[in-house]
Write a protein that holds these residues in place. Structure first.
Motif, mmCIF file in Angstrom:
data_model
loop_
_atom_site.group_PDB
_atom_site.id
_atom_site.type_symbol
_atom_site.label_atom_id
_atom_site.label_comp_id
_atom_site.label_asym_id
_atom_site.label_seq_id
_atom_site.Cartn_x
_atom_site.Cartn_y
_atom_site.Cartn_z
ATOM 1 N N VAL A 42 0.848 -1.198 0.000
ATOM 2 C CA VAL A 42 0.000 0.000 0.000
ATOM 3 C C VAL A 42 0.883 1.247 0.000
ATOM 4 O O VAL A 42 0.603 2.224 -0.708
ATOM 5 N N THR A 43 1.975 1.218 0.740
ATOM 6 C CA THR A 43 2.916 2.343 0.768
ATOM 7 C C THR A 43 3.507 2.590 -0.611
ATOM 8 O O THR A 43 3.505 3.721 -1.111
ATOM 9 N N VAL A 44 3.992 1.529 -1.253
ATOM 10 C CA VAL A 44 4.595 1.659 -2.585
ATOM 11 C C VAL A 44 3.553 2.143 -3.591
ATOM 12 O O VAL A 44 3.827 3.024 -4.410
ATOM 13 N N THR A 45 2.359 1.598 -3.519
ATOM 14 C CA THR A 45 1.290 1.996 -4.440
ATOM 15 C C THR A 45 0.945 3.474 -4.262
ATOM 16 O O THR A 45 0.755 4.203 -5.235
ATOM 17 N N THR A 46 0.873 3.936 -3.020
ATOM 18 C CA THR A 46 0.565 5.338 -2.745
ATOM 19 C C THR A 46 1.680 6.242 -3.260
ATOM 20 O O THR A 46 1.419 7.268 -3.900
ATOM 21 N N LEU A 47 2.919 5.866 -3.002
ATOM 22 C CA LEU A 47 4.054 6.646 -3.515
ATOM 23 C C LEU A 47 4.031 6.676 -5.046
ATOM 24 O O LEU A 47 4.300 7.710 -5.657
ATOM 25 N N GLN A 48 3.685 5.548 -5.650
ATOM 26 C CA GLN A 48 3.616 5.490 -7.112
ATOM 27 C C GLN A 48 2.517 6.413 -7.638
ATOM 28 O O GLN A 48 2.686 7.056 -8.675
ATOM 29 N N GLU A 49 1.413 6.516 -6.912
ATOM 30 C CA GLU A 49 0.348 7.434 -7.327
ATOM 31 C C GLU A 49 0.803 8.887 -7.237
ATOM 32 O O GLU A 49 0.456 9.707 -8.099
ATOM 33 N N ILE A 50 1.580 9.216 -6.220
ATOM 34 C CA ILE A 50 2.141 10.567 -6.113
ATOM 35 C C ILE A 50 3.087 10.809 -7.292
ATOM 36 O O ILE A 50 3.044 11.865 -7.934
ATOM 37 N N LEU A 51 3.919 9.830 -7.575
ATOM 38 C CA LEU A 51 4.872 9.930 -8.683
ATOM 39 C C LEU A 51 4.145 10.124 -10.011
ATOM 40 O O LEU A 51 4.495 11.014 -10.801
ATOM 41 N N ASP A 52 3.111 9.329 -10.255
ATOM 42 C CA ASP A 52 2.333 9.448 -11.498
ATOM 43 C C ASP A 52 1.664 10.821 -11.593
ATOM 44 O O ASP A 52 1.646 11.438 -12.661
ATOM 45 N N ALA A 53 1.116 11.292 -10.472
ATOM 46 C CA ALA A 53 0.458 12.609 -10.455
ATOM 47 C C ALA A 53 1.467 13.713 -10.752
ATOM 48 O O ALA A 53 1.169 14.665 -11.482
ATOM 49 N N ALA A 54 2.672 13.590 -10.216
ATOM 50 C CA ALA A 54 3.711 14.599 -10.457
ATOM 51 C C ALA A 54 4.129 14.594 -11.928
ATOM 52 O O ALA A 54 4.299 15.658 -12.531
ATOM 53 N N HIS A 55 4.287 13.416 -12.507
ATOM 54 C CA HIS A 55 4.649 13.330 -13.925
ATOM 55 C C HIS A 55 3.562 13.942 -14.803
ATOM 56 O O HIS A 55 3.861 14.704 -15.725
ATOM 57 N N ASN A 89 12.820 -1.165 3.177
ATOM 58 C CA ASN A 89 13.605 -1.918 2.207
ATOM 59 C C ASN A 89 13.913 -1.048 0.987
ATOM 60 O O ASN A 89 13.334 0.014 0.795
ATOM 61 N N GLU A 90 14.826 -1.515 0.176
ATOM 62 C CA GLU A 90 15.322 -0.729 -0.961
ATOM 63 C C GLU A 90 14.220 -0.400 -1.959
ATOM 64 O O GLU A 90 14.215 0.676 -2.553
ATOM 65 N N ARG A 91 13.261 -1.290 -2.132
ATOM 66 C CA ARG A 91 12.152 -1.042 -3.064
ATOM 67 C C ARG A 91 11.354 0.202 -2.647
ATOM 68 O O ARG A 91 11.067 1.078 -3.454
ATOM 69 N N VAL A 92 11.008 0.285 -1.371
ATOM 70 C CA VAL A 92 10.261 1.432 -0.860
ATOM 71 C C VAL A 92 11.129 2.692 -0.961
ATOM 72 O O VAL A 92 10.662 3.742 -1.405
ATOM 73 N N VAL A 134 11.340 4.067 -4.635
ATOM 74 C CA VAL A 134 10.129 4.773 -5.065
ATOM 75 C C VAL A 134 9.995 6.085 -4.297
ATOM 76 O O VAL A 134 9.603 7.112 -4.863
ATOM 77 N N GLN A 135 10.360 6.077 -3.028
ATOM 78 C CA GLN A 135 10.292 7.290 -2.210
ATOM 79 C C GLN A 135 11.221 8.375 -2.771
ATOM 80 O O GLN A 135 10.840 9.537 -2.870
ATOM 81 N N ARG A 136 12.442 7.994 -3.146
ATOM 82 C CA ARG A 136 13.390 8.959 -3.736
ATOM 83 C C ARG A 136 12.873 9.501 -5.071
ATOM 84 O O ARG A 136 12.918 10.709 -5.316
ATOM 85 N N GLU A 137 12.389 8.607 -5.931
ATOM 86 C CA GLU A 137 11.852 9.034 -7.225
ATOM 87 C C GLU A 137 10.679 9.990 -7.031
ATOM 88 O O GLU A 137 10.542 10.981 -7.750
ATOM 89 N N CYS A 138 9.855 9.684 -6.064
ATOM 90 C CA CYS A 138 8.679 10.499 -5.751
ATOM 91 C C CYS A 138 9.112 11.898 -5.293
ATOM 92 O O CYS A 138 8.582 12.912 -5.770
ATOM 93 N N ALA A 139 10.072 11.962 -4.396
ATOM 94 C CA ALA A 139 10.556 13.254 -3.895
ATOM 95 C C ALA A 139 11.142 14.086 -5.031
ATOM 96 O O ALA A 139 10.874 15.296 -5.124
#
Length: 183
Positions: free
Chosen positions: A57-70, A111-114, A117-122
């Motif tokens: 759920v954390t990764v999915t939420t971060l991915q949604e932020i990332l998609d919205a930013a793009h 973990n590295e996966r989270v 995605v967190q770095r990409e999102c920021a």
């Protein structure tokens, strides 16, 4: 993964996020399965344990932020309203409620996966924020961490007494905060 299995998994994730935001990360797995219209076995086949579900759920939420930013970045040059739409998407994600729910549910060391995605999102949030600053849509002294933290703070669950007494209070506070971001 088969299409129907993928749809069930996405439904579980969406439902889990809604329930985590509403009730916290310790909501019963049975409740998540029931509200997702799947059996408990299906839930556990997709997510062997609660920490795995919380992480996804954390990764999915971060991915949604990332998609919205793009998306905001792509549209901002042609449509200044893309900035407001981006902020509205962040508000709809219930970041405050989720951060409160996950406070103790996520491991101390992510973990590295989270983290990836967190770095990409920021980075993506900072890029769209800089673009909005260049177009004078947002105050120049705001940074990405402040933006996301403010939205998180404004979307934290209010005490029941406040909600009952003033049902639109949270929406009003969010709007005041968003207005404060303007240049």
């Amino acid at each position: 993964m088969r299409t129907d299995a993928l749809q069930r998994r996405e439904t579980i994730l969406r439902t889990a996020r809604e329930l985590f935001a509403q009730y916290g990360a310790n909501v019963a797995m049975d409740t998540i399965a029931e509200r997702s219209n799947v059996g408990i076995g299906t839930l556990y086949r997709n997510f062997a344990a609660r920490p795995e579900l919380v992480e996804e759920v954390t990764v999915t939420t971060l991915q949604e932020i990332l998609d919205a930013a793009h998306l905001a970045r792509e549209n901002l040059a042609q449509e200044p309203r893309a900035w407001s739409k981006f902020l509205e998407q962040l508000v709809r994600l219930d970041l405050g409620a989720l951060s409160e729910a996950f406070g103790g549910a996520l491991p101390a060391t992510l973990n590295e996966r989270v983290l990836t995605v967190q770095r990409e999102c920021a980075q993506a949030v900072n890029r769209v924020l800089e673009q909005a600053k260049d177009q004078q849509l947002v105050r120049r002294d705001l940074n990405g961490v402040e933006l996301v933290t403010a939205i998180g703070a404004a979307t934290r669950p209010l005490p029941r007494a406040f909600k009952n007494q003033t049902p639109q209070l949270q929406e009003r506070l969010v709007q005041i905060m968003l207005d404060g971001f303007k240049a």
